[in-house]
Design a protein around this motif. Structure first.
Motif, PDB file in Angstrom:
ATOM      1  N   ARG A  10       0.821  -1.204   0.000  1.00  0.00           N
ATOM      2  CA  ARG A  10       0.000   0.000   0.000  1.00  0.00           C
ATOM      3  C   ARG A  10       0.857   1.257   0.000  1.00  0.00           C
ATOM      4  O   ARG A  10       0.543   2.225  -0.691  1.00  0.00           O
ATOM      5  N   THR A  63      -5.557   8.032  -2.833  1.00  0.00           N
ATOM      6  CA  THR A  63      -4.794   7.412  -1.734  1.00  0.00           C
ATOM      7  C   THR A  63      -5.314   7.849  -0.365  1.00  0.00           C
ATOM      8  O   THR A  63      -4.583   7.790   0.624  1.00  0.00           O
ATOM      9  N   PHE A  66      -4.674   5.923   2.775  1.00  0.00           N
ATOM     10  CA  PHE A  66      -3.276   5.842   3.213  1.00  0.00           C
ATOM     11  C   PHE A  66      -2.905   6.994   4.133  1.00  0.00           C
ATOM     12  O   PHE A  66      -2.316   6.796   5.200  1.00  0.00           O
TER      13      PHE A  66
END
Length: 218
Positions: A10, A63, A66
């Motif tokens: 990731r 993202t 994240f």
């Protein structure tokens, strides 16, 4: 075993997205002078921000899971952010004076202060930029780099990228590169220590707000 491989994968994907977004933003910024002459002035102003921030926003959206943990905010982040912004701006003024022999001062304005001038001098750099650039550079780029290399190299690489992107967008200047690099290092260190974006977002707003205050055509 599966849990051990997911996190690196990731972070690597996040890093690749960040680097790709930066590459697109830089390419668009470099090509902008060749076609901005075909636009009206208001459209050119809007396009200049879109080509720079557009790829970053897309990368942040892609993202979000994240870098979302770094969005935690505490009241202390306001005070720390003010310190970051004031310290970085003071250092930037000293850098500019050391390199150019000039201190920043009020700008010259021909005619009245327009809405576009207020947008480019206050709204965009003080309000919008911190909300886009700090999550991207300190949350996404620095955060993903830290999972692959040590924190200090990640901080330095992110700060250099931050400085170079700003000089490409705002015009090449050694003093500007040095000023942005100093700010990037201070803001990045604050995020590194707190694991929160709050100090950098507030610091970015204060840093740019002081520049607007100093150079405003009073």
């Amino acid at each position: 075993m599966v849990a051990m491989t997911k996190a690196p994968d990731r972070s690597l994907r996040a890093l690749l997205v960040a680097v790709g977004a930066l590459a697109v933003a830089v390419a668009l910024a470099l090509s902008f002078p060749s076609w901005r002459g075909h636009l009206t002035y208001p459209a050119a102003v809007a396009a200049s921000y879109l080509v720079t921030w557009g790829p970053l926003v897309i990368a942040l959206a892609a993202t979000f899971r994240f870098w979302r943990p770094s969005l935690r905010f505490r009241t202390a982040d306001v005070y720390l952010g003010v310190i970051v912004g004031v310290l970085a701006r003071a250092a930037g003024i000293l850098v500019q004076y050391a390199m150019t022999g000039r201190m920043p001062g009020p700008g010259l304005m021909v005619g009245d202060v327009t809405g576009i001038y207020v947008f480019t001098t206050v709204v965009a750099p003080v309000v919008i930029a911190p909300l886009i650039e700090e999550p991207f550079f300190r949350g996404l780029l620095q955060g993903s780099l830290e999972r692959g290399i040590r924190p200090w190299p990640a901080l330095i690489v992110t700060s250099v990228a931050f400085a170079l992107v700003h000089t490409i967008a705002d015009g090449w200047s050694v003093a500007l590169i040095a000023t942005m690099l100093v700010y990037g290092l201070i803001a990045g260190y604050a995020v590194q220590r707190t694991r929160r974006l709050g100090p950098a977002i507030i610091g970015h707003a204060v840093f740019n707000g002081l520049a607007a205050l100093i150079t405003w055509p009073w």
